[in-house]
Design a protein around this motif. Structure first.
Motif, mmCIF file in Angstrom:
data_model
loop_
_atom_site.group_PDB
_atom_site.id
_atom_site.type_symbol
_atom_site.label_atom_id
_atom_site.label_comp_id
_atom_site.label_asym_id
_atom_site.label_seq_id
_atom_site.Cartn_x
_atom_site.Cartn_y
_atom_site.Cartn_z
ATOM 1 N N ARG A 40 0.834 -1.215 0.000
ATOM 2 C CA ARG A 40 0.000 0.000 0.000
ATOM 3 C C ARG A 40 0.866 1.262 0.000
ATOM 4 N N VAL A 41 1.913 1.249 0.828
ATOM 5 C CA VAL A 41 2.809 2.403 0.876
ATOM 6 C C VAL A 41 3.483 2.591 -0.485
ATOM 7 N N ALA A 42 3.937 1.502 -1.106
ATOM 8 C CA ALA A 42 4.571 1.603 -2.424
ATOM 9 C C ALA A 42 3.608 2.181 -3.456
ATOM 10 N N SER A 43 2.373 1.714 -3.451
ATOM 11 C CA SER A 43 1.380 2.219 -4.407
ATOM 12 C C SER A 43 1.124 3.705 -4.205
ATOM 13 N N GLU A 44 0.962 4.123 -2.956
ATOM 14 C CA GLU A 44 0.720 5.533 -2.663
ATOM 15 C C GLU A 44 1.919 6.387 -3.063
ATOM 16 N N LEU A 45 3.112 5.888 -2.792
ATOM 17 C CA LEU A 45 4.324 6.621 -3.155
ATOM 18 C C LEU A 45 4.439 6.761 -4.671
ATOM 19 N N MET A 46 4.076 5.716 -5.387
ATOM 20 C CA MET A 46 4.104 5.774 -6.849
ATOM 21 C C MET A 46 3.147 6.850 -7.368
ATOM 22 N N VAL A 47 1.955 6.915 -6.815
ATOM 23 C CA VAL A 47 0.974 7.918 -7.238
ATOM 24 C C VAL A 47 1.496 9.322 -6.930
ATOM 25 N N CYS A 48 2.062 9.501 -5.741
ATOM 26 C CA CYS A 48 2.559 10.826 -5.318
ATOM 27 C C CYS A 48 3.713 11.331 -6.184
ATOM 28 N N THR A 49 4.438 10.420 -6.810
ATOM 29 C CA THR A 49 5.634 10.804 -7.579
ATOM 30 C C THR A 49 5.437 10.667 -9.087
ATOM 31 N N ASP A 50 4.207 10.531 -9.516
ATOM 32 C CA ASP A 50 3.912 10.336 -10.940
ATOM 33 C C ASP A 50 4.688 9.139 -11.484
ATOM 34 N N PHE A 51 4.752 8.083 -10.677
ATOM 35 C CA PHE A 51 5.351 6.787 -11.017
ATOM 36 C C PHE A 51 6.862 6.861 -11.263
ATOM 37 N N ASP A 52 7.524 7.789 -10.574
ATOM 38 C CA ASP A 52 8.995 7.878 -10.594
ATOM 39 C C ASP A 52 9.463 8.040 -9.153
ATOM 40 N N ALA A 53 9.250 6.977 -8.354
ATOM 41 C CA ALA A 53 9.473 7.030 -6.910
ATOM 42 C C ALA A 53 10.901 6.725 -6.493
ATOM 43 N N GLY A 54 11.713 6.197 -7.398
ATOM 44 C CA GLY A 54 13.034 5.732 -7.009
ATOM 45 C C GLY A 54 12.978 4.235 -6.746
ATOM 46 N N PRO A 55 14.072 3.652 -6.267
ATOM 47 C CA PRO A 55 14.152 2.192 -6.154
ATOM 48 C C PRO A 55 13.323 1.607 -5.013
ATOM 49 N N ILE A 56 12.390 0.731 -5.416
ATOM 50 C CA ILE A 56 11.560 -0.014 -4.473
ATOM 51 C C ILE A 56 11.627 -1.479 -4.882
ATOM 52 N N VAL A 57 12.067 -2.338 -3.963
ATOM 53 C CA VAL A 57 12.208 -3.776 -4.220
ATOM 54 C C VAL A 57 11.156 -4.519 -3.409
ATOM 55 N N GLN A 58 10.506 -5.509 -4.042
ATOM 56 C CA GLN A 58 9.514 -6.314 -3.344
ATOM 57 C C GLN A 58 9.893 -7.788 -3.400
ATOM 58 N N GLU A 59 9.574 -8.502 -2.302
ATOM 59 C CA GLU A 59 9.754 -9.945 -2.223
ATOM 60 C C GLU A 59 8.437 -10.624 -2.582
ATOM 61 N N ALA A 60 8.510 -11.708 -3.343
ATOM 62 C CA ALA A 60 7.308 -12.427 -3.750
ATOM 63 C C ALA A 60 6.992 -13.598 -2.830
ATOM 64 N N THR A 61 7.862 -13.897 -1.869
ATOM 65 C CA THR A 61 7.664 -15.032 -0.971
ATOM 66 C C THR A 61 7.837 -14.595 0.481
ATOM 67 N N GLY A 62 7.601 -15.519 1.394
ATOM 68 C CA GLY A 62 7.828 -15.258 2.813
ATOM 69 C C GLY A 62 6.947 -14.146 3.338
ATOM 70 N N GLU A 63 7.569 -13.193 4.008
ATOM 71 C CA GLU A 63 6.816 -12.086 4.602
ATOM 72 C C GLU A 63 6.440 -11.014 3.582
ATOM 73 N N ARG A 64 6.872 -11.191 2.346
ATOM 74 C CA ARG A 64 6.549 -10.267 1.250
ATOM 75 C C ARG A 64 6.934 -8.828 1.608
ATOM 76 N N ASN A 65 8.174 -8.685 2.069
ATOM 77 C CA ASN A 65 8.688 -7.370 2.442
ATOM 78 C C ASN A 65 8.809 -6.455 1.229
ATOM 79 N N THR A 66 8.653 -5.182 1.483
ATOM 80 C CA THR A 66 8.934 -4.156 0.491
ATOM 81 C C THR A 66 10.066 -3.309 1.053
#
Length: 134
Positions: A40-66
């Motif tokens: 949710r935070v990543a999505s909101e940050l993307m909207v706030c920056t016109d989809f140029d938020a800088g580097p955001i990495v997401q995990e697809a397994t486990g705790e699914r950290n961002t």
């Protein structure tokens, strides 16, 4: 992302293939948010920056950290809300963050937002504001 990216300005900490562990606090600081809250935070940050938020990495397994990658030495400048953890060189323990390549097979890691020439890191102040309201 499977297209070829020819960007000589890209940071040296991004591996050419697969993924690699990088020590937080050296090339970048990281802010880790778990599960759906991080998404949710990543999505909101993307909207706030016109989809140029800088580097955001997401995990697809486990705790699914961002992981939101900030300039080195800056994550400790903010008082993060509960559930949000700053990973930096100042920690008493070593913290590593998995960084995927920009192309090819990088599972279970992936980019939610890649660094750009104009935005090589996530803006800490904006991330702090977004974490406080999402």
């Amino acid at each position: 992302m499977n297209e070829k990216i020819d960007a000589p300005w890209l940071p040296a900490w991004i591996p050419a293939t697969g993924h690699a562990l990088r020590h937080a606090g050296v090339h970048f600081d990281a802010v880790r948010i778990r599960g759906v809250h991080g998404e949710r935070v990543a999505s909101e940050l993307m909207v706030c920056t016109d989809f140029d938020a800088g580097p955001i990495v997401q995990e697809a397994t486990g705790e699914r950290n961002t992981y939101f990658l900030l300039p080195p030495g800056t994550a400790a400048d903010f008082r993060w809300p509960p559930g949000v953890r700053a990973l930096t060189r100042g920690d008493r323990s070593l913290a590593y963050v998995g960084v995927p390549a920009l192309t090819g097979v990088t599972w279970p890691l992936g980019w939610r937002s890649v660094p750009s020439r104009g935005v090589p890191y996530v803006m800490g102040e904006l991330l702090w504001e977004v974490t406080g309201r999402v």
